[in-house]
Every structure is written in structure tokens, then in C-alpha cells.
Design a protein around this motif. Structure first.
Motif, PDB file in Angstrom:
ATOM      1  N   ILE A   4       0.843  -1.189   0.000  1.00 21.63           N
ATOM      2  CA  ILE A   4       0.000   0.000   0.000  1.00 21.63           C
ATOM      3  C   ILE A   4       0.880   1.240   0.000  1.00 21.63           C
ATOM      4  N   ASP A  60     -17.236   1.692  -1.874  1.00 26.90           N
ATOM      5  CA  ASP A  60     -16.835   2.836  -2.686  1.00 26.90           C
ATOM      6  C   ASP A  60     -15.413   3.269  -2.361  1.00 26.90           C
ATOM      7  N   TYR A  61     -15.086   3.330  -1.073  1.00 27.17           N
ATOM      8  CA  TYR A  61     -13.749   3.746  -0.656  1.00 27.17           C
ATOM      9  C   TYR A  61     -12.693   2.746  -1.123  1.00 27.17           C
ATOM     10  N   ARG A  63     -12.874   0.815  -3.725  1.00 25.52           N
ATOM     11  CA  ARG A  63     -12.751   0.997  -5.174  1.00 25.52           C
ATOM     12  C   ARG A  63     -11.883   2.204  -5.507  1.00 25.52           C
ATOM     13  N   ARG A  64     -12.154   3.342  -4.829  1.00 29.04           N
ATOM     14  CA  ARG A  64     -11.389   4.563  -5.105  1.00 29.04           C
ATOM     15  C   ARG A  64      -9.932   4.444  -4.702  1.00 29.04           C
ATOM     16  N   ARG A  65      -9.643   3.722  -3.627  1.00 26.12           N
ATOM     17  CA  ARG A  65      -8.260   3.510  -3.194  1.00 26.12           C
ATOM     18  C   ARG A  65      -7.547   2.427  -3.988  1.00 26.12           C
ATOM     19  N   GLY A  66      -8.315   1.629  -4.732  1.00 25.89           N
ATOM     20  CA  GLY A  66      -7.730   0.533  -5.491  1.00 25.89           C
ATOM     21  C   GLY A  66      -7.254  -0.606  -4.604  1.00 25.89           C
ATOM     22  N   LEU A  67      -7.972  -0.815  -3.487  1.00 25.71           N
ATOM     23  CA  LEU A  67      -7.593  -1.850  -2.530  1.00 25.71           C
ATOM     24  C   LEU A  67      -8.632  -2.960  -2.503  1.00 25.71           C
ATOM     25  N   GLU A  68      -8.163  -4.146  -2.208  1.00 21.24           N
ATOM     26  CA  GLU A  68      -9.073  -5.257  -1.966  1.00 21.24           C
ATOM     27  C   GLU A  68      -9.727  -5.035  -0.596  1.00 21.24           C
ATOM     28  N   GLU A  71      -7.591  -5.859   2.427  1.00 21.43           N
ATOM     29  CA  GLU A  71      -6.521  -4.890   2.677  1.00 21.43           C
ATOM     30  C   GLU A  71      -7.073  -3.661   3.383  1.00 21.43           C
TER      31      GLU A  71
END
Length: 80
Positions: A4, A60-61, A63-68, A71
Motif C-alpha cells: 500500500i 466505494d472507498y 474501489r477509489r483507493r484501489g484496494l481489496e 486490505e
């Protein structure tokens, strides 16, 4: 959390921190030396607590952070 990136490298680049201080970043985005103190301080800031987020906000968060989701649960455990 080594996969991250919290944007620390961007801040270091903007501030030219490696040039102006003896600090540098490790491959895991930790500040070296470990005794170094780094932060942004705002005199007139109003701080507030963020409470629990619902499932839609969480998705949504993530998705926006690009995290599974797994994670993200490690990053914000107190807000679930």
C-alpha cells in the motif's frame, strides 16, 4: 501493508526531503532513520472523529483507493 502506497513518496519528492534532510524512504515507504519525525501540522485545523462506515461507503472507498476489501479492513479497522 508494504504493497500500500500512502503517497509518502510524493510528499518526499515535493519537499525534496532527501536533499534537505538526512531522511529517506525505505522500499516499504518507512522513514529512515526510524528516529526521524515527520508530519504536517495545521494551527487552525478543526479535527473530528470519523465514525463507522456502512457497506456502501466501504465498497466505494475500497474501489477509489484501489484496494481489496481485506486490505482496506486492515487500514481502517476502527471504522467498520
Amino acid at each position: 501493508f508494504s504493497s500500500i502506497n500512502y503517497g509518502t513518496d510524493k510528499v518526499f519528492d515535493l519537499l525534496a526531503a532527501e536533499v534537505t534532510t538526512a531522511m529517506k524512504l525505505t522500499e516499504n515507504h518507512m522513514i529512515d532513520p526510524g528516529e526521524a519525525l515527520c508530519g504536517l501540522f495545521f494551527a487552525d485545523a478543526d479535527y473530528f472523529a470519523v465514525g463507522p462506515v456502512d457497506k456502501e461507503q466501504f465498497a466505494d472507498y475500497a474501489r477509489r483507493r484501489g484496494l481489496e476489501p481485506d486490505e482496506l479492513r486492515k487500514v481502517i479497522p476502527d471504522n467498520l
